[in-house]
Design a protein around this motif. Structure first.
Motif, PDB file in Angstrom:
ATOM      1  N   VAL A 183     -15.510   7.426  -2.575  1.00 15.23           N
ATOM      2  CA  VAL A 183     -16.026   8.551  -2.012  1.00 15.23           C
ATOM      3  C   VAL A 183     -15.195   9.045  -1.147  1.00 15.23           C
ATOM      4  N   GLU A 184     -15.264  10.301  -0.684  1.00 14.39           N
ATOM      5  CA  GLU A 184     -14.270  11.138   0.391  1.00 14.39           C
ATOM      6  C   GLU A 184     -14.065  10.331   1.655  1.00 14.39           C
ATOM      7  N   LEU A 185     -12.864  10.255   2.083  1.00 14.49           N
ATOM      8  CA  LEU A 185     -12.874   9.648   3.282  1.00 14.49           C
ATOM      9  C   LEU A 185     -13.682  10.330   4.424  1.00 14.49           C
ATOM     10  N   SER A 186     -14.338   9.780   5.080  1.00 14.27           N
ATOM     11  CA  SER A 186     -15.190  10.542   6.223  1.00 14.27           C
ATOM     12  C   SER A 186     -14.954   9.659   7.489  1.00 14.27           C
ATOM     13  N   ALA A 187     -15.567  10.303   8.616  1.00 15.84           N
ATOM     14  CA  ALA A 187     -15.847   9.485   9.791  1.00 15.84           C
ATOM     15  C   ALA A 187     -16.521   8.190   9.779  1.00 15.84           C
ATOM     16  N   ALA A 188     -17.475   8.261   8.914  1.00 13.47           N
ATOM     17  CA  ALA A 188     -18.232   6.979   8.612  1.00 13.47           C
ATOM     18  C   ALA A 188     -17.408   5.937   7.864  1.00 13.47           C
ATOM     19  N   THR A 189     -16.296   6.019   7.232  1.00 15.86           N
ATOM     20  CA  THR A 189     -15.486   5.152   6.706  1.00 15.86           C
ATOM     21  C   THR A 189     -14.148   4.946   7.211  1.00 15.86           C
ATOM     22  N   ILE A 190     -13.744   5.650   8.142  1.00 21.92           N
ATOM     23  CA  ILE A 190     -11.999   5.662   8.325  1.00 21.92           C
ATOM     24  C   ILE A 190     -11.912   4.516   9.318  1.00 21.92           C
ATOM     25  N   VAL A 191     -12.793   3.913  10.068  1.00 21.12           N
ATOM     26  CA  VAL A 191     -12.517   2.835  10.707  1.00 21.12           C
ATOM     27  C   VAL A 191     -12.383   1.436   9.781  1.00 21.12           C
ATOM     28  N   ALA A 192     -13.077   1.595   8.809  1.00 26.04           N
ATOM     29  CA  ALA A 192     -13.057   0.144   7.809  1.00 26.04           C
ATOM     30  C   ALA A 192     -11.770   0.570   7.070  1.00 26.04           C
ATOM     31  N   VAL A 193     -11.548   1.522   6.725  1.00 24.57           N
ATOM     32  CA  VAL A 193     -10.232   1.751   5.901  1.00 24.57           C
ATOM     33  C   VAL A 193      -9.157   1.207   6.911  1.00 24.57           C
ATOM     34  N   ASN A 194      -8.990   1.634   8.226  1.00 22.64           N
ATOM     35  CA  ASN A 194      -7.942   1.309   8.970  1.00 22.64           C
ATOM     36  C   ASN A 194      -7.932  -0.089   9.121  1.00 22.64           C
ATOM     37  N   ASN A 195      -8.937  -0.888   8.799  1.00 15.25           N
ATOM     38  CA  ASN A 195      -9.322  -2.313   9.023  1.00 15.25           C
ATOM     39  C   ASN A 195      -8.982  -3.108   7.813  1.00 15.25           C
ATOM     40  N   LEU A 196      -8.271  -2.414   6.900  1.00 17.52           N
ATOM     41  CA  LEU A 196      -8.347  -3.224   5.445  1.00 17.52           C
ATOM     42  C   LEU A 196      -7.008  -4.117   5.794  1.00 17.52           C
ATOM     43  N   SER A 197      -7.044  -5.360   5.273  1.00 12.70           N
ATOM     44  CA  SER A 197      -6.057  -6.357   5.335  1.00 12.70           C
ATOM     45  C   SER A 197      -5.165  -6.373   4.105  1.00 12.70           C
ATOM     46  N   LEU A 198      -4.032  -7.020   4.445  1.00 14.73           N
ATOM     47  CA  LEU A 198      -2.892  -6.947   3.543  1.00 14.73           C
ATOM     48  C   LEU A 198      -2.569  -8.458   3.121  1.00 14.73           C
ATOM     49  N   LYS A 199      -2.101  -8.909   2.312  1.00 18.36           N
ATOM     50  CA  LYS A 199      -1.699 -10.109   1.968  1.00 18.36           C
ATOM     51  C   LYS A 199      -0.227 -10.506   2.799  1.00 18.36           C
ATOM     52  N   PRO A 200       0.085 -11.563   2.868  1.00 15.17           N
ATOM     53  CA  PRO A 200       1.415 -11.879   3.678  1.00 15.17           C
ATOM     54  C   PRO A 200       2.511 -11.371   2.795  1.00 15.17           C
ATOM     55  N   GLY A 201       3.347 -10.505   3.403  1.00 15.01           N
ATOM     56  CA  GLY A 201       4.603  -9.870   2.768  1.00 15.01           C
ATOM     57  C   GLY A 201       4.173  -8.539   2.373  1.00 15.01           C
ATOM     58  N   GLN A 202       2.875  -7.937   2.259  1.00 11.78           N
ATOM     59  CA  GLN A 202       2.716  -6.576   1.678  1.00 11.78           C
ATOM     60  C   GLN A 202       3.058  -5.668   2.777  1.00 11.78           C
ATOM     61  N   GLU A 203       2.975  -5.970   3.989  1.00  9.49           N
ATOM     62  CA  GLU A 203       3.051  -5.095   4.907  1.00  9.49           C
ATOM     63  C   GLU A 203       4.346  -4.215   4.754  1.00  9.49           C
ATOM     64  N   GLN A 204       5.459  -4.912   4.225  1.00  3.34           N
ATOM     65  CA  GLN A 204       6.750  -4.525   4.450  1.00  3.34           C
ATOM     66  C   GLN A 204       6.744  -3.342   3.326  1.00  3.34           C
ATOM     67  N   TYR A 205       5.962  -3.080   2.323  1.00  2.00           N
ATOM     68  CA  TYR A 205       5.770  -2.173   1.193  1.00  2.00           C
ATOM     69  C   TYR A 205       4.920  -0.901   1.566  1.00  2.00           C
ATOM     70  N   LEU A 206       3.973  -1.285   2.596  1.00  2.00           N
ATOM     71  CA  LEU A 206       3.130  -0.238   2.898  1.00  2.00           C
ATOM     72  C   LEU A 206       3.004   0.307   4.407  1.00  2.00           C
ATOM     73  N   ALA A 207       3.134   1.643   4.444  1.00  2.00           N
ATOM     74  CA  ALA A 207       3.157   2.110   5.859  1.00  2.00           C
ATOM     75  C   ALA A 207       1.571   1.921   6.656  1.00  2.00           C
ATOM     76  N   PRO A 208       1.410   2.087   7.702  1.00  2.00           N
ATOM     77  CA  PRO A 208       0.316   1.841   8.047  1.00  2.00           C
ATOM     78  C   PRO A 208      -0.934   3.096   7.672  1.00  2.00           C
ATOM     79  N   VAL A 209      -2.014   2.671   7.350  1.00  2.00           N
ATOM     80  CA  VAL A 209      -3.000   3.347   7.089  1.00  2.00           C
ATOM     81  C   VAL A 209      -3.084   4.653   7.563  1.00  2.00           C
ATOM     82  N   SER A 210      -3.048   4.730   9.003  1.00  2.00           N
ATOM     83  CA  SER A 210      -3.112   5.947   9.676  1.00  2.00           C
ATOM     84  C   SER A 210      -1.948   7.022   9.274  1.00  2.00           C
ATOM     85  N   TYR A 211      -0.961   6.570   8.618  1.00  2.00           N
ATOM     86  CA  TYR A 211       0.149   7.320   7.898  1.00  2.00           C
ATOM     87  C   TYR A 211      -0.354   8.321   7.051  1.00  2.00           C
ATOM     88  N   GLY A 212      -1.139   7.614   6.129  1.00  3.09           N
ATOM     89  CA  GLY A 212      -1.788   8.292   5.027  1.00  3.09           C
ATOM     90  C   GLY A 212      -2.780   9.107   5.489  1.00  3.09           C
TER      91      GLY A 212
END
Length: 152
Positions: free
Chosen positions: A7-36
């Motif tokens: 579904v399209e990103l919306s006010a109803a889903t944005i907080v959950a998207v920002n709280n998606l977790s990463l596996k250890p080590g993945q953060e170096q390959y992915l900018a924060p969700v807020s950038y996207g």
């Protein structure tokens, strides 16, 4: 997987998207969700952002841009980010998101979808190759440029 959909990103889903977790080590390959998410504000006509839902649960996010007038060809149809929650990885959700992105690219008459990523252990390269991206070059910063060609 129960009822997988995007579904399209919306006010109803944005907080959950920002709280998606990463596996250890993945953060170096992915900018924060807020950038996207900021891309929607900057390029609302060309930005394409979807939330991946399993039933009513937010399990991932995919962001792309479609701009036929982009000066560099690899930015005309580009996957900017794909993020599947750490607890939901290895379930086919990323493949599902890429399939949805490719379908959208076809409706926009694009002949390819490009992704740009940093190579390295624990990085996204193996995933991108599994879903069909083929390396075709490098950026000036030594990032990999890979693409999926779409049949006419």
């Amino acid at each position: 997987m129960s009822e997988l959909r995007m579904v399209e990103l919306s006010a109803a889903t944005i907080v959950a998207v920002n709280n998606l977790s990463l596996k250890p080590g993945q953060e170096q390959y992915l900018a924060p969700v807020s950038y996207g998410i900021a891309a929607t504000v900057i390029n609302p006509q060309t930005s394409w952002q979807r939330v991946i839902l399993d039933g009513d649960e937010v399990v991932g996010f995919v962001s792309a841009n479609f701009d036929v007038d982009a000066p560099e060809e690899h930015f005309r149809s580009v996957l900017w980010r794909i993020n599947v929650d750490a607890n939901d990885q290895r379930r086919g959700l990323g493949r599902f998101a890429v399939a949805g992105l490719l379908a959208e690219a076809r409706t926009r008459n694009m002949d390819r979808v490009v992704v740009i990523y940093e190579a390295g252990d624990g990085g996204p390269e193996a995933f991108f190759r599994r879903v069909g991206f083929t390396p075709v070059g490098e950026t000036e910063y030594a990032e990999v440029i890979a693409e999926i060609r779409l049949a006419p």
